[in-house]
Design an enzyme around this catalytic site. Structure first.
Site, PDB file in Angstrom:
ATOM      1  N   GLU A  15      -1.322  -3.290  13.628  1.00 48.38           N
ATOM      2  CA  GLU A  15      -2.611  -3.850  13.255  1.00 48.38           C
ATOM      3  C   GLU A  15      -2.813  -5.295  13.718  1.00 48.38           C
ATOM      4  OE1 GLU A  15      -3.287  -1.070   9.292  1.00 48.38           O
ATOM      5  OE2 GLU A  15      -2.387  -3.059   9.064  1.00 48.38           O
ATOM      6  N   GLY A  81      -7.959   5.114   3.625  1.00 50.94           N
ATOM      7  CA  GLY A  81      -8.368   6.488   3.386  1.00 50.94           C
ATOM      8  C   GLY A  81      -9.784   6.515   2.830  1.00 50.94           C
ATOM      9  N   MET A 177      -3.977  -0.435   0.363  1.00 43.98           N
ATOM     10  CA  MET A 177      -2.894  -0.949  -0.473  1.00 43.98           C
ATOM     11  C   MET A 177      -2.769  -2.477  -0.485  1.00 43.98           C
ATOM     12  SD  MET A 177      -0.053   1.978   0.524  1.00 43.98           S
ATOM     13  CE  MET A 177       1.093   1.572  -0.786  1.00 43.98           C
ATOM     14  N   GLU A 178      -3.733  -3.204   0.083  1.00 45.72           N
ATOM     15  CA  GLU A 178      -3.580  -4.659   0.149  1.00 45.72           C
ATOM     16  C   GLU A 178      -4.846  -5.464  -0.160  1.00 45.72           C
ATOM     17  OE1 GLU A 178      -0.758  -2.510   2.506  1.00 45.72           O
ATOM     18  OE2 GLU A 178      -2.844  -2.805   3.113  1.00 45.72           O
ATOM     19  N   ASP A 201      -8.058   8.725   7.471  1.00 45.57           N
ATOM     20  CA  ASP A 201      -7.992  10.046   6.853  1.00 45.57           C
ATOM     21  C   ASP A 201      -9.006  10.108   5.722  1.00 45.57           C
ATOM     22  OD1 ASP A 201      -6.424   9.487   4.115  1.00 45.57           O
ATOM     23  OD2 ASP A 201      -5.518   8.272   5.691  1.00 45.57           O
TER      24      ASP A 201
END
Length: 234
Positions: A15, A81, A177-178, A201
């Site tokens: 990333e 997601g 998650m961040e 996804d």
């Protein structure tokens, strides 16, 4: 007046590799196990780093960027997601706000996501950064770009029931998650931020993709967006 130093963060190596490739006069510093690369990006001072996965890593990284490197704005890019059923794989979400979906003190009467004894639990992104990110993303990628609420937690969501609940009950557009940890640290320090996420996804375990390859493709998109943002930011 010198331009403000920007932080460009991703959670994984894929990333941030495109940012590294475009930097000049860079040098590396390691602090608390995280490598920070300072340099010039389109004639602007930046610090690029891989936070690592999860909210603790993201919070430590963001506070260090503010305290040790003096950044004045934070741009976080990566994958997520999709929770909103209207989002497709490859679509982009620009954060209007971020919240922790795994902050759960409902047993004591708090709503899901609310942090006890704290005035703010839903952290708004900086309007100017949001508008720049959204406008540029729309110009580049058209209808595949949306603004929305990004939910964060130390969980990889891969269950259809969880997807439905996070979208319907918490208003989430996507889950990762961040972002909310970055957002909270920025809020506590009065630092503007925005999170830009590409949908890898549908957050229900149904996608079949080459994840590292998708991350690199998403990172290339993100670098293009950030490059155009840097050109117009004060």
């Amino acid at each position: 007046m010198p331009q403000a130093k920007l932080a460009l963060i991703g959670a994984m190596d894929e990333e941030i590799e495109y940012f590294h490739a475009r930097m000049e006069n860079s040098k590396e510093t390691v602090h608390a196990g995280i490598t920070y690369r300072e340099g010039r990006f389109l004639n602007r001072d930046v610090v690029v780093c891989r936070s690592g996965v999860g909210k603790v890593n993201a919070a430590v990284c963001t506070q260090t960027l503010i305290d040790r490197f003096g950044v004045k704005a934070v741009l976080f890019t990566g994958v997520a997601g999709a929770l909103d059923p209207e989002l497709a794989i490859g679509d982009i979400v620009v954060s209007d706000e971020c919240m922790q979906h795994d902050m759960d003190v409902t047993a004591l009467g708090y709503e899901k996501g609310v942090i006890p004894y704290q005035e703010v639990s839903l952290f708004p992104a900086d309007p100017a950064l949001v508008n720049a990110a959204f406008t540029i993303s729309k110009e580049l990628y058209g209808e595949s770009v949306k603004r929305g609420r990004i939910l964060s937690g130390d969980q990889f969501i891969a269950d259809r029931n969880a997807v439905h609940r996070l979208h319907q009950e918490m208003g989430g557009s996507c889950a990762e998650m961040e972002g909310a940890a970055v957002a909270q640290v920025c809020h506590m320090n009065g630092i503007p931020y925005v999170v830009i996420r590409s949908m890898s996804d549908k957050a229900d375990g149904s996608a079949h993709i080459n994840f590292p390859e998708f991350c690199r493709s998403a990172a290339e998109k993100a670098c293009t967006i950030v490059t155009e943002m840097v050109k117009i930011l004060d």
